[in-house]
Write a protein that holds these residues in place. Structure first.
Motif, mmCIF file in Angstrom:
data_model
loop_
_atom_site.group_PDB
_atom_site.id
_atom_site.type_symbol
_atom_site.label_atom_id
_atom_site.label_comp_id
_atom_site.label_asym_id
_atom_site.label_seq_id
_atom_site.Cartn_x
_atom_site.Cartn_y
_atom_site.Cartn_z
ATOM 1 N N GLY A 156 -7.211 -31.608 -1.360
ATOM 2 C CA GLY A 156 -8.231 -32.097 -0.357
ATOM 3 C C GLY A 156 -8.088 -31.408 0.943
ATOM 4 N N LEU A 157 -8.652 -31.820 1.896
ATOM 5 C CA LEU A 157 -8.955 -31.435 3.459
ATOM 6 C C LEU A 157 -8.115 -32.370 4.376
ATOM 7 C CD1 LEU A 157 -10.291 -28.983 4.692
ATOM 8 C CD2 LEU A 157 -12.048 -30.372 5.443
ATOM 9 N N PRO A 158 -7.470 -31.882 5.040
ATOM 10 C CA PRO A 158 -6.448 -32.988 6.114
ATOM 11 C C PRO A 158 -7.433 -33.143 7.232
ATOM 12 C CG PRO A 158 -5.634 -30.738 6.368
ATOM 13 C CD PRO A 158 -6.645 -30.479 5.104
ATOM 14 N N ASN A 196 -2.857 -27.799 0.160
ATOM 15 C CA ASN A 196 -2.559 -28.727 1.281
ATOM 16 C C ASN A 196 -1.625 -29.820 0.617
ATOM 17 O OD1 ASN A 196 -2.346 -30.647 3.253
ATOM 18 N ND2 ASN A 196 -4.206 -31.308 3.117
ATOM 19 N N GLY A 197 -0.128 -29.575 0.942
ATOM 20 C CA GLY A 197 0.766 -30.416 0.259
ATOM 21 C C GLY A 197 0.613 -32.047 0.465
ATOM 22 N N MET A 198 -0.103 -32.378 1.446
ATOM 23 C CA MET A 198 -0.124 -33.999 1.719
ATOM 24 C C MET A 198 -0.799 -34.507 0.616
ATOM 25 S SD MET A 198 -1.184 -33.159 5.968
ATOM 26 C CE MET A 198 -0.037 -32.449 7.041
ATOM 27 N N CYS A 199 -1.688 -33.875 0.159
ATOM 28 C CA CYS A 199 -2.372 -34.594 -1.054
ATOM 29 C C CYS A 199 -2.841 -33.634 -2.205
ATOM 30 C CB CYS A 199 -3.733 -35.280 -0.323
ATOM 31 S SG CYS A 199 -4.805 -36.054 -1.635
ATOM 32 N N TYR A 200 -2.578 -33.771 -3.475
ATOM 33 C CA TYR A 200 -2.974 -33.063 -4.442
ATOM 34 C C TYR A 200 -2.800 -33.729 -5.692
ATOM 35 C CZ TYR A 200 1.599 -31.217 -5.096
ATOM 36 O OH TYR A 200 2.915 -31.430 -5.168
ATOM 37 N N ALA A 201 -3.639 -33.209 -6.757
ATOM 38 C CA ALA A 201 -3.610 -33.961 -8.133
ATOM 39 C C ALA A 201 -3.366 -32.870 -8.968
ATOM 40 C CB ALA A 201 -4.832 -34.756 -8.231
ATOM 41 N N ILE A 226 4.470 -24.099 -4.538
ATOM 42 C CA ILE A 226 3.750 -24.637 -5.706
ATOM 43 C C ILE A 226 2.435 -23.803 -6.011
ATOM 44 C CG2 ILE A 226 2.175 -26.557 -6.530
ATOM 45 C CD1 ILE A 226 4.329 -28.526 -5.222
ATOM 46 N N ALA A 227 1.828 -23.555 -4.885
ATOM 47 C CA ALA A 227 0.633 -22.581 -4.925
ATOM 48 C C ALA A 227 0.975 -21.151 -5.749
ATOM 49 C CB ALA A 227 -0.159 -22.263 -3.731
ATOM 50 N N ARG A 228 1.787 -20.471 -5.425
ATOM 51 C CA ARG A 228 2.392 -19.199 -5.892
ATOM 52 C C ARG A 228 2.691 -19.473 -7.367
ATOM 53 N NH1 ARG A 228 6.616 -17.063 -1.212
ATOM 54 N NH2 ARG A 228 5.057 -16.046 0.066
ATOM 55 N N GLU A 229 3.420 -20.385 -7.604
ATOM 56 C CA GLU A 229 3.849 -20.628 -8.944
ATOM 57 C C GLU A 229 2.713 -20.615 -9.942
ATOM 58 O OE1 GLU A 229 6.903 -20.908 -11.821
ATOM 59 O OE2 GLU A 229 6.876 -20.197 -10.124
#
Length: 279
Positions: A156-158, A196-201, A226-229
């Motif tokens: 999401g968007l912070p 955005n590591g503050m909130c993801y699913a 995490i995004a790179r992996e």
């Protein structure tokens, strides 16, 4: 004349970015009510913020139906106390408090906690939410919907809510003046290169198959790692326009400087290691 030209170019790029963000927002489907019992929220919890109890309790009240795993350091007695106070006050909520050992040297503490919680997740989907973050129900439901549509990870968007004090308000101003014009226009050019590591699913079996939290555990920037992996495994990341709200108390100039330094280090790593346009 030179100053006028620079000003005109600056305003033009702002208008272009705002237009791209608006197009992205208008093209996103409205959220639908989802079955949140399909989701376990992993939430690493650390004491120190004066609004910790308020934020954690608000999360339980907003995201009814989810299972929760709060992961706390065994030595963090204040955080353990807060977690158990909330559990006692809200016995109807499915909350497990997991006390974890200290991470090994060189291990990202947040990813360590998430890896500790993963074996306890019994649901189809999981979400990671920071302990200073509140996610509105519609924003959360959209994350679930987009996973059902085939995305491998949705974020999401912070949006920062100003906490008490000047330094907290400065952090909120910094983030809120840039978030929409940073995250959303970039998705018009390429798939997201970070999250955005503050909130993801994400789907639980996907995390387990990639061993996502363990393979990235020695990285400084958990969100970029995490995004790179995921991208390395040809997965798909979706950036939504729906907000989640962060409230962090920044009590002093020293804390403000440390927070901004950490963010700029993360930005430098991203800019240094990623090409200008990533397909």
């Amino acid at each position: 004349n030179t100053l006028l030209l620079i000003g005109a170019v600056y305003l033009a790029q702002l208008w272009i970015k705002a237009g791209l963000a608006l197009i992205r927002r208008c093209g996103e489907r409205p959220p639908r009510l989802e079955d949140r019992s399909r989701v376990t929220v992993i939430q690493p919890v650390v004491s120190g913020d004066e609004r910790l109890q308020e934020t954690l309790q608000a999360g339980l009240e907003e995201l009814t139906g989810c299972a929760w795993v709060w992961v706390v350091d065994k030595t963090d007695t204040d955080a353990i106390r807060v977690c158990h106070v909330i559990r006692a006050a809200m016995p109807e909520c499915d909350v497990l408090v997991l006390e974890s050992e200290e991470p090994p040297p060189g291990t990202n503490p947040k990813l360590w906690k998430q890896a500790m919680a993963l074996p306890l997740v019994c649901t189809e989907l999981l979400a990671v939410i920071d302990d200073d973050t509140q996610v509105p129900g519609p924003s959360f439901d959209l994350l679930i919907s987009l996973l059902d549509d085939g995305a491998d990870l949705v974020t999401g968007l912070p949006c920062y809510l100003p906490a008490r004090g000047l330094w907290s308000r400065m952090v909120a101003e910094f983030v809120n003046s840039a978030a929409s014009l940073t995250y959303l226009p970039a998705t018009a050019c390429s798939a997201p290169v970070s999250i955005n590591g503050m909130c993801y699913a994400v789907r639980t079996d996907y995390v387990r198959r990639l061993d996502l939290f363990t393979t990235t555990a020695r990285c400084i920037t958990d969100d970029l790692a995490i995004a790179r992996e995921i991208r390395r495994n040809r997965g798909s990341i979706v950036q939504t326009t729906r907000p989640h709200f962060i409230s962090t108390t920044v009590p002093s100039a020293r804390h403000y400087a440390r927070l901004m330094h950490r963010w700029f280090v993360c930005t430098r790593i991203l800019v240094t290691h990623e090409p200008p346009v990533t397909a």
